[in-house]
Design an enzyme around this catalytic site. Sequence first.
Site, short mmCIF file in Angstrom:
data_model
loop_
_atom_site.label_atom_id
_atom_site.label_comp_id
_atom_site.label_asym_id
_atom_site.label_seq_id
_atom_site.Cartn_x
_atom_site.Cartn_y
_atom_site.Cartn_z
N ASP A 186 3.84 10.28 8.16
CA ASP A 186 4.06 10.93 6.85
C ASP A 186 5.23 11.91 6.85
OD1 ASP A 186 1.84 9.53 5.95
OD2 ASP A 186 0.47 11.17 6.45
N LYS A 224 9.36 9.03 5.71
CA LYS A 224 10.14 7.84 6.11
C LYS A 224 10.50 7.00 4.88
CE LYS A 224 6.79 6.59 8.83
NZ LYS A 224 5.91 7.77 8.73
N GLY A 268 1.47 4.49 4.39
CA GLY A 268 1.66 4.78 2.96
C GLY A 268 3.00 5.47 2.83
N HIS A 269 4.00 4.73 2.34
CA HIS A 269 5.36 5.26 2.26
C HIS A 269 5.73 5.50 0.80
CE1 HIS A 269 6.35 3.31 6.43
NE2 HIS A 269 5.38 4.19 6.46
N GLN A 322 3.86 5.03 10.71
CA GLN A 322 3.20 6.09 11.49
C GLN A 322 4.27 6.96 12.16
OE1 GLN A 322 1.73 2.59 12.07
NE2 GLN A 322 0.79 3.17 10.15
N ALA A 352 -1.01 9.66 1.46
CA ALA A 352 -0.57 8.64 0.50
C ALA A 352 -1.48 7.41 0.54
CB ALA A 352 0.87 8.24 0.80
P1 GDP Z 1 5.95 8.46 5.01
O1 GDP Z 1 4.64 7.85 5.34
O2 GDP Z 1 6.68 8.94 6.21
O3 GDP Z 1 6.82 7.56 4.16
O4 GDP Z 1 5.64 9.77 4.14
P2 GDP Z 1 4.59 9.88 2.93
O5 GDP Z 1 5.15 9.19 1.75
O6 GDP Z 1 3.23 9.48 3.37
O7 GDP Z 1 4.54 11.44 2.73
C1 GDP Z 1 5.68 12.18 2.48
C2 GDP Z 1 5.44 12.97 1.20
O8 GDP Z 1 6.46 13.91 1.06
C3 GDP Z 1 5.51 12.11 -0.05
O9 GDP Z 1 4.68 12.64 -1.02
C4 GDP Z 1 6.98 12.21 -0.45
O10 GDP Z 1 7.18 11.96 -1.84
C5 GDP Z 1 7.22 13.65 -0.11
N1 GDP Z 1 8.58 14.02 0.24
C6 GDP Z 1 9.45 13.40 1.09
N2 GDP Z 1 10.54 14.17 1.28
C7 GDP Z 1 10.35 15.29 0.54
C8 GDP Z 1 11.08 16.50 0.36
O11 GDP Z 1 12.15 16.70 0.92
N3 GDP Z 1 10.55 17.44 -0.46
C9 GDP Z 1 9.36 17.26 -1.11
N4 GDP Z 1 8.93 18.21 -1.91
N5 GDP Z 1 8.64 16.16 -0.95
C10 GDP Z 1 9.12 15.20 -0.12
P1 IMO Z 2 2.65 6.40 7.66
O1 IMO Z 2 3.40 5.12 7.98
C1 IMO Z 2 -0.21 9.36 9.04
C2 IMO Z 2 -3.49 7.93 11.55
C3 IMO Z 2 -4.88 7.99 11.00
C4 IMO Z 2 -5.64 8.24 12.27
C5 IMO Z 2 -4.91 7.37 13.29
C6 IMO Z 2 -5.50 6.01 13.51
O2 IMO Z 2 2.35 6.58 6.22
O3 IMO Z 2 3.29 7.57 8.31
P2 IMO Z 2 -5.57 3.78 12.09
O4 IMO Z 2 -6.12 3.49 10.72
O5 IMO Z 2 -4.13 3.45 12.22
O6 IMO Z 2 -6.39 3.16 13.18
O7 IMO Z 2 -5.73 5.37 12.27
O8 IMO Z 2 -3.60 7.24 12.78
N1 IMO Z 2 -2.51 7.18 10.72
C7 IMO Z 2 -1.55 7.78 10.01
N2 IMO Z 2 -1.28 9.08 9.80
N3 IMO Z 2 0.59 8.41 8.52
C8 IMO Z 2 0.36 7.10 8.73
O9 IMO Z 2 1.21 6.14 8.34
C9 IMO Z 2 -0.79 6.73 9.47
N4 IMO Z 2 -1.32 5.55 9.85
C10 IMO Z 2 -2.37 5.85 10.63
O10 IMO Z 2 -5.03 9.05 10.09
O11 IMO Z 2 -5.50 9.57 12.68
MG MG Z 3 2.64 8.06 4.81
#
Ligand code: GDP
Ligand code: IMO
Ligand code: MG
Length: 422
Positions: free
Chosen positions: A13, A16, A40-41, A223, A297
């Site tokens: 999270d 990415k 969840g991206h 991840q 997400a």
């Molecule tokens: P990912 O799994 O690495 O793609 O990240 P996620 O989407 O799960 O979580 C990142 C969260 O941060 C999301 O809600 C994005 O919309 C948000 N986000 C990413 N970059 C920024 C930033 O620079 N500022 C703010 N406020 N939100 C951001």
């Molecule tokens: P993105 O791509 C954050 C975490 C779960 C748990 C562990 C194992 O959005 O960054 P799993 O279901 O994979 O067996 O869970 O990994 N986890 C993540 N945490 N971002 C993710 O993906 C994750 N995918 C799995 O919360 O701790």
């Molecule tokens: Mg994510």
Amino acid sequence: MANTILIGAQWGDEGKGKIIDVLTADADIVVRSQGGNNAGHTVFHRGKKYVLHLIPSGILRRRKVCVIGNGVVVDPVALVDEIEDLRASGVTIDCNLLISDAAHLVLPYHAALDEQRELRKGRARIGTTKRGIGPAYGDKAARTGLRVSDLMQPALFSKKLAAKMRENNAILRALGAKPNDFAEVNERYLRAGKVLAPFVANTVVYLHRQMQRGRDILFEGAQGTFLDIDHGTYPYVTSSNTTAGGACTGTGVPPHRMDRVVGVMKAYTTRVGEGPLPSEDERVAGMLHEMGREFGATTGRARRCGWFDAVATHYATMINGIDELAITNLDGLDSVHPISVCVAYRLNGQRLEVPPCDSAQWENCEPIYEEFRGWNEPTGRARKFSDLPKNARVYLETIAEMTGAKLTMVSVGPTRAETIVL
Ligand code: GDP
Ligand code: IMO
Ligand code: MG
């Protein structure tokens, strides 16, 4: 742009999806190489928020091809739902998506086993997403998995599925859980298979042909480094190689064809699920949650939050060979003063510069902090590095230096425009 691997340098999270969306402008193809719909991206596109789970985050841009590589575990029913949701939002999905025939399938018994294992672990649970990711990779390693190519051959699929379900239903019954109905699962999966059939291909051959034509590939990690099955906070990890090497094994593109590795990290630290997080801090969590930020997400769970952990990100640079850094969510620290950064750990009176292997020891590490002055003004409108307040620049330059890679992007908001390219 050449071939770029993008990975999360923390616990997932990191933002990415947002950075992939920015980098996709210069790429021809975006590929997922590992993980499944545990990811969840988040990407904002034309004012709308999208959360991608299995489909690469490049899908929102026209004329970009997205590939689900052999290293991904695919829940075909979830993938069909994702395709339909995107189409309902006006996103075109036809010749721009390819799915590897060698990718393994996630089946309902994987999710059921994931849930049962977590329940039985009680307080020692991993805190998985309950998407069946661990059991699906487990079958792959045990050489008993079903793959996309099986699903493309209905009679063969049904035969293999029947055998797998007999075995797994016996296990589920023994655990006191509800067995799955073969006819229902078979019918549902074959229906999804029919929808997916036009997208299925030998993606290794596709990617190699495109490279011969000089096309640029962006490898979208899912991840993060410390959820890696080998290098993470085992057993509090996911079941795939989330680090840069996973991009090769999960796509069939050899290491010497990779040109650069971009590491994405937040300006602070978050983690969702159980396991070590030495710089965890209730005040940081309280502040970010109060702002409505840092909720998962995929599962909606509140993420654990803490200060930036330079011990972890420095180690991540080593493991992944990170050349360039994208630091996201700088704006999350806009009103914080002072800001702490974890520069080393203390374990049993000893100072550690790298994390210990054992997660119980990692859990017992005390953070050694260095303090930085906050900037106490909004950064969301900055578009050049020089637009940022001085203290923010010092903070970014220092954490990049501690991490050991070149800072090339700073994100100050969730949308594409809210990005500084250095
Ligand atoms: P990912 O799994 O690495 O793609 O990240 P996620 O989407 O799960 O979580 C990142 C969260 O941060 C999301 O809600 C994005 O919309 C948000 N986000 C990413 N970059 C920024 C930033 O620079 N500022 C703010 N406020 N939100 C951001
Ligand atoms: P993105 O791509 C954050 C975490 C779960 C748990 C562990 C194992 O959005 O960054 P799993 O279901 O994979 O067996 O869970 O990994 N986890 C993540 N945490 N971002 C993710 O993906 C994750 N995918 C799995 O919360 O701790
Ligand atoms: Mg994510």
